[in-house]
Design a protein around this motif. Structure first.
Motif, PDB file in Angstrom:
ATOM      1  N   UNK A  25       0.448  -1.143  -0.009  1.00 13.27           N
ATOM      2  CA  UNK A  25       0.142   0.209   0.005  1.00 13.27           C
ATOM      3  C   UNK A  25       0.319   1.304  -0.354  1.00 13.27           C
ATOM      4  N   UNK A  26       0.297   2.078   0.510  1.00  7.56           N
ATOM      5  CA  UNK A  26       0.760   3.888   0.357  1.00  7.56           C
ATOM      6  C   UNK A  26       0.722   3.867   1.042  1.00  7.56           C
ATOM      7  N   UNK A  27       1.348   5.168   1.509  1.00 12.96           N
ATOM      8  CA  UNK A  27       1.216   5.812   3.748  1.00 12.96           C
ATOM      9  C   UNK A  27       2.212   7.313   2.862  1.00 12.96           C
ATOM     10  N   UNK A  28       1.733   8.286   3.371  1.00 11.88           N
ATOM     11  CA  UNK A  28       2.318   9.525   3.719  1.00 11.88           C
ATOM     12  C   UNK A  28       3.818   9.219   4.831  1.00 11.88           C
ATOM     13  N   UNK A  29       2.947   8.319   5.913  1.00 11.63           N
ATOM     14  CA  UNK A  29       4.139   8.237   6.896  1.00 11.63           C
ATOM     15  C   UNK A  29       5.643   7.202   6.542  1.00 11.63           C
ATOM     16  N   UNK A  30       5.509   6.375   5.189  1.00 11.55           N
ATOM     17  CA  UNK A  30       6.156   5.474   5.355  1.00 11.55           C
ATOM     18  C   UNK A  30       7.232   5.754   3.290  1.00 11.55           C
ATOM     19  N   UNK A  31       7.686   6.209   3.428  1.00 11.61           N
ATOM     20  CA  UNK A  31       7.771   7.865   2.084  1.00 11.61           C
ATOM     21  C   UNK A  31       9.287   6.630   1.351  1.00 11.61           C
TER      22      UNK A  31
END
Length: 734
Positions: free
Chosen positions: A372-378
């Protein structure tokens, strides 16, 4: 189906049992707000009927039965009705066709009532949050559970037995789909109760809408493919690697119609690999491995969910939780070690994964992982971001029971004795980067990754055996017939080994504790005051020495000044090390003093840094109110009872606002004494809850809270890990 403008929480086909006749009919259901609508067809513009939920409604667990010789999974929604509603077996609201309906009922939101179970749950939550949320490190998990037990009994007595019950029985051919519906409906019922107590702000509140969405399984989690993997896929041997049998799919499952929870209609998946639009992942290899584990299903599940340091010994370098979404879903960041694929080493890979888990009615557990995508996992410099779709299945053993006509039959049972379970791991992985798609390189990468199940097995095996303790002070090789040689050897070793950490020997066996990784703790970042964002802590400022566990007749403050304490003895030996001491005083007969020691550098306090700006008034001043508002504890239950882990999470707590804290200073130490007995709630339940210490692993970190930009970012002063501590092993201290 757009009969109102409320948000669709969940939708899809279900079978509905008739109210008067025992006949099942398939309908299309839509959950909007606090009402469950049903349609004859998904294309209908108006519902045939509806079922308004109530705060007193309950949802049963899922049971398996059969309809026309086909297996189905059934659950029941039950609510209270007045005498005038008895004639209507389902108390449904009439649709435009008026089919078998009794007339339209008023939506009495003002008349919502709380059942005993709901009130008990709210009362427990209130005690946990208000009285002692994540109280004191190791004891956090114990106290949370203890308070839950203390708060639940009395509150449940508030339910009323005046009204009669009616129910709606629904079923699905898929257990996962039935579970999704049950979770979504139960979340809406809980929301109604929360609003009655002032916990919600009504339908327009954005946070409340987000919490509803979390009740259902998020669309990134591809449960249908996992179900295909488990039930319809055929597996054959692919390779035997490092003694582990690796399997691959011999032929894909049949086409399956899947309805998305987002009400986007049905899509047909013709084979197992077609589960995302990314062609690279569609074509990536898929493998399965099965391995026996000498531990219970619950312990194995907990080990995989927490993925503690004992499991990070192979290909997996680290795992951190990016966001806790709900009690069944989170987002994690998984890092892998570099891997050697002939003729060179690969760059390390990492994955941003949404993780969903559940315990099934048969005692098994399933954990699903999806990219998935997450802003706190760049993206991380030096790492290549891969893609992964995987699932862990933890299955209990089958036992033989006597049959009706002699012989034996196999039966699925929960692993009550905790003897063993079967761990299956299935993964489809695209490593991305330069790794060639041909010549078996992607398969070789996946094979190495699959072997991390051996780390799980080894970690669970290590829990079954006694940890060997080695004392270099009693090394038999030092025994000699030459008395002078003996004295010289001992004197030399004493100078080397005697220190604040070794003299006297630790008052709590070192098998119960060790240093922890500060980077796994989340603290306030530099821009926290404007962005509310937290970051992983920098390395801890203080060095962890060890833990003593003392039994005393009463609460003992200023433990470092005791003539037999290691800090006092170090001062008498002329050692100049400055020590930070945290003494957690646990009420009982006798009192327990859980004392942690950290070597510190006084120079850090005097530096002009964010930490130094808080530390100077904290350590050098005498304002206890300031100290109470700054000393913050961060407990993390990383292994053990799932209820404890979910209740505690890693919530930071200013424990001086919950419990009484006392501060002592000496020439070579600064001590904080936390009095657990200062809270009547904690004192009354601590004896009940203390037994949980043997069943949990806790990481404990502490820092000084930064409240301004000049005091940020925060950094841990110290941290440690406590493993299945036996609180009965304390040393008596007079």
């Amino acid at each position: 189906m757009d009969n109102n403008n409320e948000e669709v929480i969940y939708s899809g086909p279900l079978k509905k049992k008739g109210g008067r006749v025992n006949v099942w009919g398939e309908r299309y259901f839509v959950l909007k707000g606090y009402t469950l609508y049903y349609y004859v067809k998904s294309t209908d513009s108006e519902p045939k009927g509806s079922f308004p939920l109530q705060a007193t409604s309950t949802v049963s667990s899922i049971t398996e039965d059969s309809n026309k010789k086909r297996k189905q999974f059934t659950f029941r929604i039950t609510w209270k009705v007045d005498d005038e509603d008895e004639k209507d077996d389902n108390t449904a609201v009439e649709g435009k066709d008026g089919d078998k309906q009794k007339g339209k009922k008023k939506d009495k939101k003002d008349d919502k009532g709380l059942s005993g179970g709901k009130v008990a749950a709210v009362a427990v939550g209130g005690v946990v949050v208000g009285a002692l949320t994540a109280g004191v490190g190791l004891l956090a998990g114990m106290m949370v559970v203890g308070m839950g037990a203390a708060g639940g009994g009395a509150a449940a007595a508030m339910s009323s037995g005046e009204s009669k019950e009616r129910s709606l029985v629904l079923a699905s051919d898929s257990y996962h789909e039935a579970q999704n519906w049950r979770n979504a409906i139960e979340a809406q019922i809980n929301d109604m109760g929360d609003q009655l107590l002032g916990f919600g702000a009504g339908h327009g509140d954005a946070a409340l809408r987000r919490s509803r969405n979390h009740a259902a399984v998020r669309p990134e989690v591809r449960l249908q493919e996992v179900e295909d993997w488990i039930t319809t896929s055929k597996w054959k041997i692919y390779d035997v690697y490092e003694g582990v049998r690796l399997l691959q799919i011999s032929h894909p499952p049949e086409a399956t119609a899947v309805t998305n929870s987002g009400n986007t209609g049905a899509t047909v998946r013709n084979n197992l690999t077609a589960f995302v639009s990314n062609n690279k992942l569609e074509e990536a290899p898929c493998m399965r491995v099965n391995i026996g584990i000498n531990a219970s299903t619950a312990d194995t599940f907990s080990a995989i969910i927490n993925f503690s340091n004992s499991l990070q010994t192979g290909i997996i370098k680290s795992m951190r939780i990016v966001e806790n979404i709900d009690n069944f879903t989170d987002v994690i960041h998984l890092k892998l070690e570099p891997m050697f694929l002939y003729p060179s080493w690969t760059a390390p890979r990492d994955f941003c994964l949404i993780r969903y888990w559940r315990d099934n009615f048969d005692g098994s557990y399933v954990i699903c992982l999806d990219s998935t995508l997450h802003p706190e996992c760049p993206l991380v410099e030096g790492y290549v971001r891969g893609e992964l779709h995987a699932a862990y299945i933890v299955a209990p053993p089958r036992v033989k029971v006597a049959g009706a006509y002699g012989g034996h039959v196999a039966k699925d049972v929960e692993d009550e004795d905790g003897a063993e379970c079967l761990l299956s791991f299935i993964a489809q992985l695209n490593p991305s980067g330069w790794i060639w798609e041909g010549f078996g390189y992607q398969q070789a990468f996946l094979k190495e990754f699959m072997l991390h199940v051996l780390d799980v097995r080894d970690a669970m095996d290590s829990e079954r055996f006694q940890q060997v303790q080695f004392d270099p002070m009693n090394d038999p090789k030092k025994i000699t017939h030459n008395a002078s040689a003996v004295s010289v050897a001992v004197e030399a070793d004493d100078k080397k080994l005697v220190s604040i950490a070794t003299e006297p020997p630790p008052g709590l066996n070192p098998q119960y504790w060790m240093d922890s990784d500060a980077s796994t703790f989340r603290v306030r970042g530099k821009d926290y005051m404007t962005t509310n964002k937290k970051t992983n802590s920098a390395p801890a400022l203080f060095k962890f020495i060890g833990i003593d566990l003392f039994e005393t007749p009463e609460a003992h403050r200023n433990m470092a000044a005791h003539p037999k304490n290691r800090v006092h003895l170090a001062r008498e030996r002329g050692e100049n090390d400055w020590v930070f001491v945290l003494n957690i005083m646990v009420p009982g007969t006798p009192y327990l003093n859980f004392v942690c020691y950290f070597l510190a550098d006084r120079a850090l306090v005097e530096e002009d840094t964010p930490f130094g700006r808080i530390a100077r008034p904290f350590f050098n001043g005498n304002d206890d109110e300031f100290r109470n508002g700054r000393f913050k504890l961060i407990p993390k239950v990383v292994d053990g009872n799932l209820m404890i882990k979910m209740a505690v999470k890693d919530t930071p707590t200013l424990i001086g606002n919950k419990l009484k804290q006392y501060y002592s200073k000496g020439d070579n130490y600064f001590e904080i004494d936390v009095d657990v007995g200062s809270s009547s709630v904690a004192r009354n339940v601590c004896g009940l809850a203390i037994g949980y210490s043997k069943a949990i692993v806790v990481d404990m970190g502490f820092c000084l809270q930064g409240n301004t930009e000049e005091e940020l970012p925060e950094v841990l002063m110290g941290c440690c890990s406590c493993y299945h501590v036996d609180m009965s092993t304390g040393i008596k201290l007079q």
